[in-house]
Design a protein around this motif. Structure first.
Motif, PDB file in Angstrom:
ATOM      1  N   MET A   1       0.850  -1.201   0.000  1.00 35.87           N
ATOM      2  CA  MET A   1       0.000   0.000   0.000  1.00 35.87           C
ATOM      3  C   MET A   1       0.880   1.243   0.000  1.00 35.87           C
ATOM      4  N   SER A   2       0.604   2.168  -0.910  1.00 36.09           N
ATOM      5  CA  SER A   2       1.420   3.372  -1.041  1.00 36.09           C
ATOM      6  C   SER A   2       1.039   4.391   0.020  1.00 36.09           C
ATOM      7  N   ASP A   3       2.032   5.171   0.421  1.00 39.40           N
ATOM      8  CA  ASP A   3       1.791   6.279   1.339  1.00 39.40           C
ATOM      9  C   ASP A   3       1.394   7.514   0.546  1.00 39.40           C
ATOM     10  N   VAL A   4       0.400   8.238   1.037  1.00 42.27           N
ATOM     11  CA  VAL A   4      -0.068   9.465   0.402  1.00 42.27           C
ATOM     12  C   VAL A   4       0.155  10.602   1.384  1.00 42.27           C
ATOM     13  N   ILE A   5       0.914  11.590   0.973  1.00 46.41           N
ATOM     14  CA  ILE A   5       1.251  12.726   1.826  1.00 46.41           C
ATOM     15  C   ILE A   5       0.298  13.867   1.515  1.00 46.41           C
ATOM     16  N   ALA A   6      -0.373  14.360   2.561  1.00 44.97           N
ATOM     17  CA  ALA A   6      -1.286  15.503   2.457  1.00 44.97           C
ATOM     18  C   ALA A   6      -2.394  15.255   1.445  1.00 44.97           C
ATOM     19  N   ARG A   8      -2.269  14.257  -1.474  1.00 46.63           N
ATOM     20  CA  ARG A   8      -1.950  14.629  -2.860  1.00 46.63           C
ATOM     21  C   ARG A   8      -0.809  13.826  -3.462  1.00 46.63           C
ATOM     22  N   ILE A   9       0.312  13.674  -2.742  1.00 47.92           N
ATOM     23  CA  ILE A   9       1.497  13.042  -3.303  1.00 47.92           C
ATOM     24  C   ILE A   9       1.549  11.582  -2.855  1.00 47.92           C
ATOM     25  N   GLU A  10       1.422  10.679  -3.816  1.00 52.22           N
ATOM     26  CA  GLU A  10       1.458   9.244  -3.539  1.00 52.22           C
ATOM     27  C   GLU A  10       2.867   8.715  -3.826  1.00 52.22           C
ATOM     28  N   LEU A  11       3.542   8.260  -2.788  1.00 52.71           N
ATOM     29  CA  LEU A  11       4.906   7.748  -2.927  1.00 52.71           C
ATOM     30  C   LEU A  11       4.863   6.315  -3.453  1.00 52.71           C
ATOM     31  N   LEU A  12       5.621   6.049  -4.529  1.00 55.16           N
ATOM     32  CA  LEU A  12       5.629   4.723  -5.138  1.00 55.16           C
ATOM     33  C   LEU A  12       6.823   3.901  -4.669  1.00 55.16           C
ATOM     34  N   HIS A  13       8.044   4.314  -5.016  1.00 52.79           N
ATOM     35  CA  HIS A  13       9.229   3.599  -4.536  1.00 52.79           C
ATOM     36  C   HIS A  13      10.411   4.561  -4.524  1.00 52.79           C
ATOM     37  N   PRO A  14      11.390   4.330  -3.629  1.00 51.43           N
ATOM     38  CA  PRO A  14      12.538   5.246  -3.506  1.00 51.43           C
ATOM     39  C   PRO A  14      13.501   5.086  -4.673  1.00 51.43           C
ATOM     40  N   LEU A  15      14.137   6.227  -5.040  1.00 47.61           N
ATOM     41  CA  LEU A  15      15.121   6.236  -6.121  1.00 47.61           C
ATOM     42  C   LEU A  15      16.540   6.460  -5.597  1.00 47.61           C
ATOM     43  N   ALA A  16      16.681   7.306  -4.591  1.00 49.23           N
ATOM     44  CA  ALA A  16      18.007   7.609  -4.050  1.00 49.23           C
ATOM     45  C   ALA A  16      17.833   8.182  -2.655  1.00 49.23           C
ATOM     46  N   ALA A  26       6.897   9.225  -7.579  1.00 48.10           N
ATOM     47  CA  ALA A  26       5.601   9.461  -6.948  1.00 48.10           C
ATOM     48  C   ALA A  26       4.569   9.851  -7.991  1.00 48.10           C
ATOM     49  N   ILE A  27       3.350  10.030  -7.539  1.00 51.89           N
ATOM     50  CA  ILE A  27       2.232  10.473  -8.379  1.00 51.89           C
ATOM     51  C   ILE A  27       1.645  11.730  -7.751  1.00 51.89           C
ATOM     52  N   ASP A  28       1.559  12.771  -8.543  1.00 55.80           N
ATOM     53  CA  ASP A  28       0.873  13.991  -8.123  1.00 55.80           C
ATOM     54  C   ASP A  28      -0.602  13.814  -8.473  1.00 55.80           C
ATOM     55  N   ARG A  29      -1.420  13.545  -7.459  1.00 53.41           N
ATOM     56  CA  ARG A  29      -2.821  13.233  -7.701  1.00 53.41           C
ATOM     57  C   ARG A  29      -3.611  14.418  -8.244  1.00 53.41           C
ATOM     58  N   ARG A  30      -3.142  15.630  -8.019  1.00 59.72           N
ATOM     59  CA  ARG A  30      -3.858  16.787  -8.567  1.00 59.72           C
ATOM     60  C   ARG A  30      -3.870  16.740 -10.084  1.00 59.72           C
ATOM     61  N   TYR A  31      -2.745  16.313 -10.669  1.00 57.47           N
ATOM     62  CA  TYR A  31      -2.646  16.272 -12.124  1.00 57.47           C
ATOM     63  C   TYR A  31      -2.740  14.862 -12.674  1.00 57.47           C
ATOM     64  N   GLY A  32      -2.735  13.860 -11.800  1.00 53.90           N
ATOM     65  CA  GLY A  32      -2.754  12.482 -12.284  1.00 53.90           C
ATOM     66  C   GLY A  32      -1.514  12.159 -13.090  1.00 53.90           C
ATOM     67  N   PRO A  72      11.781  22.695  -7.452  1.00 52.33           N
ATOM     68  CA  PRO A  72      10.455  22.135  -7.165  1.00 52.33           C
ATOM     69  C   PRO A  72       9.361  23.078  -7.656  1.00 52.33           C
ATOM     70  N   TYR A  73       8.259  22.506  -8.128  1.00 57.06           N
ATOM     71  CA  TYR A  73       7.132  23.336  -8.553  1.00 57.06           C
ATOM     72  C   TYR A  73       6.078  23.466  -7.467  1.00 57.06           C
ATOM     73  N   THR A  74       6.169  22.670  -6.400  1.00 56.90           N
ATOM     74  CA  THR A  74       5.270  22.828  -5.254  1.00 56.90           C
ATOM     75  C   THR A  74       5.830  22.012  -4.097  1.00 56.90           C
ATOM     76  N   TRP A  75       5.152  22.084  -2.959  1.00 55.19           N
ATOM     77  CA  TRP A  75       5.520  21.300  -1.793  1.00 55.19           C
ATOM     78  C   TRP A  75       4.261  21.008  -0.991  1.00 55.19           C
ATOM     79  N   VAL A  76       4.325  19.938  -0.231  1.00 50.14           N
ATOM     80  CA  VAL A  76       3.242  19.573   0.684  1.00 50.14           C
ATOM     81  C   VAL A  76       3.877  19.161   2.004  1.00 50.14           C
ATOM     82  N   ALA A  77       3.092  19.215   3.057  1.00 50.16           N
ATOM     83  CA  ALA A  77       3.591  18.848   4.387  1.00 50.16           C
ATOM     84  C   ALA A  77       2.478  18.167   5.172  1.00 50.16           C
ATOM     85  N   GLU A  78       2.862  17.181   5.944  1.00 51.55           N
ATOM     86  CA  GLU A  78       1.917  16.481   6.822  1.00 51.55           C
ATOM     87  C   GLU A  78       2.681  15.977   8.040  1.00 51.55           C
ATOM     88  N   ASP A  79       2.187  16.348   9.219  1.00 45.53           N
ATOM     89  CA  ASP A  79       2.855  15.989  10.470  1.00 45.53           C
ATOM     90  C   ASP A  79       4.313  16.470  10.425  1.00 45.53           C
TER      91      ASP A  79
END
Length: 460
Positions: A1-6, A8-16, A26-32, A72-79
């Motif tokens: 199960m993927s983590d979704v931050i705020a 909007r941002i769904e984390l898929l797998h780490p790159l570095a 990740a997936i930016d759910r606002r734009y799909g 970056p074109y945007t940012w989100v924050a949660e906790d």
């Protein structure tokens, strides 16, 4: 199960993973759309300042539109988690390419340096200093065996000229081996330190060194001459002359990023003639990230081309606020006085079961509030047939004095006609009582006259 931050941002797998956080696909759910997400922890005020600076470089100054800048074109924050969102670059970093291919040819290094200087010229024109140039922060688009495309990223310690300068504490910002001599001496920040660091990156591409063998700033000019002295590449000599000027100790004597860029000519030969390593083997930048067929990706110049699919939060709130209706303005005193002497306009009868505005100021509601059929709020004297007083119903109320389209009483003018709705009120009941009293008075007078006539006859 993927983590979704705020949400909007769904984390898929780490790159570095680096010192300041981890990079995720990740997936930016606002734009799909697929994007890159840099995940950091909000551990202290410095980290908060870091992500705010990175986001500000991309949006407030419009640098995200430059072909060789990747803020970056945007940012989100949660906790306690902060995520910087940017387009996904598939070719990895220059540091990774050097680890795979080794030293690069002077012709290839010159063109990579030209792209880097073009990015720095745009930053410096906008009064930004990057302060952390190194091969790990230089990304490469996946161009295969074509001409490489470099992008400058990681603006975590970028500084704007308008930023508040804190008292120097002896801490130097940057990465050892790519820091200008004045930076190490704590002499302040200027665009010249980025020019020096760009030359250090070019030297690293010409002759990579292990991190533990980094040279002192004063040793780089000699190292540069040693690397390029015996090269047969036609770009070697002009490149060495330019890099030597960029590496001088005096910041004021260095060329600006724009001046240094203009000293490097654009390539005229096809990529196969100059896109190669120092040993002559072809230099390729393959796609290192598996593409997703189901979703598009955020373009390198930002999500503006996708904005029509999902407008931003501010745009949505603005549109909703514009669609809100404002209450009509109250009539002016002049309009009220002008209409005081005019006869009231005829008003249609209200349908059965509906409410009509009361003419009594004590019971009249707001002119901007719709009338709601609420039996608990109705005046019994103004109710329709369902709430009529039984004593007022039936044919007994068909008194001629009560009929007609209007009531001659001046105090009753302007009131809506309620006869069509079968409604009655206090004024109609008072009118009925007055008519009955008149009839009784006439009968009493007649009776008195008759009794007087009989008495007169008896006496005579």
């Amino acid at each position: 199960m993927s983590d979704v931050i705020a949400g909007r941002i769904e984390l898929l797998h780490p790159l570095a993973r680096g010192a300041s956080g981890s990079l995720w696909r990740a997936i930016d759910r606002r734009y799909g759309a697929v994007c890159a997400a840099k995940v950091m922890r909000q551990r202290d005020g410095a980290e908060v300042l870091r992500f705010v600076r990175e986001q500000t470089v991309g949006s407030a100054q419009g640098l995200g539109q430059h072909p060789h800048l990747l803020p970056p074109y945007t940012w989100v924050a949660e906790d306690d988690t902060i995520v910087l969102v940017m387009p996904l670059v598939h070719g990895g970093t220059l540091a990774g390419a050097l680890a795979e291919h080794g030293a690069l040819s002077p012709s290839l290094v010159a063109q990579l340096l030209r792209q880097l200087l073009d990015a720095l010229a745009a930053m410096h024109e906008a009064h930004w200093v990057h302060r952390d140039l190194k091969p790990a922060n230089l990304l490469l688009d996946a161009t295969g065996d074509g001409a490489p495309h470099l992008l400058l990223a990681d603006f975590g310690i970028a500084l704007h000229e308008a930023d508040v300068r804190l008292t120097e504490t002896g801490f130097a910002h940057g990465t050892p081996g790519f820091m200008a001599p004045e930076t190490l001496e704590g002499l302040g920040t200027s665009a010249a330190q980025d020019v020096w660091a760009a030359a250090a990156c070019a030297l690293e591409a010409l002759s990579p060194l292990p991190p533990r063998e980094r040279l002192e700033p004063s040793e780089l000019p000699a190292r540069l001459h040693q690397v390029l002295a015996g090269s047969g590449d036609p770009a070697a000599r002009p490149l060495e002359e330019l890099l030597q000027r960029m590496l001088v100790a005096d910041p004021a004597a260095r060329p600006t990023a724009a001046q240094a860029r203009d000293h490097i000519p654009s390539p005229t030969a096809p990529p196969a003639a100059w896109v190669c390593a120092a040993d002559g083997t072809p230099f390729t930048v393959p796609d290192q990230i598996e593409a997703s067929d189901a979703l598009p990706e955020v373009p390198l110049d930002g999500p503006e081309s996708l904005a029509g699919l999902a407008p931003g939060l501010h745009e949505r709130l603005t549109a909703r606020s514009h669609s809100a209706t404002s209450p009509p303005p109250a009539p002016s005193a002049s309009a009220a006085s002008a209409g005081a002497g005019a006869p009231p306009a005829p008003q249609p009868a209200a349908p059965v079961g509906t409410m009509t505005p009361s003419a009594d100021p004590a019971t009249q509601g707001s002119t901007t509030e719709p009338f709601v059929h609420d039996p608990t709020r109705q005046n019994p004297a103004a109710q329709g047939p369902a709430m009529q007083d039984p004593s007022m119903q039936g044919p007994a109320m068909q008194d001629p004095s009560m009929q007609g389209p209007s009531i001659p009483d001046p105090s009753m003018q302007g009131l809506p006609t309620t006869a069509a709705a079968g409604q009655t009120g206090p004024r109609s009941r008072r009118g009925g009582a007055t008519g009955t009293g008149v009839v009784l008075l006439v009968i009493a007078v007649l009776c008195f006259a008759g009794a007087t006539a009989l008495l007169w006859s008896a006496l005579s």
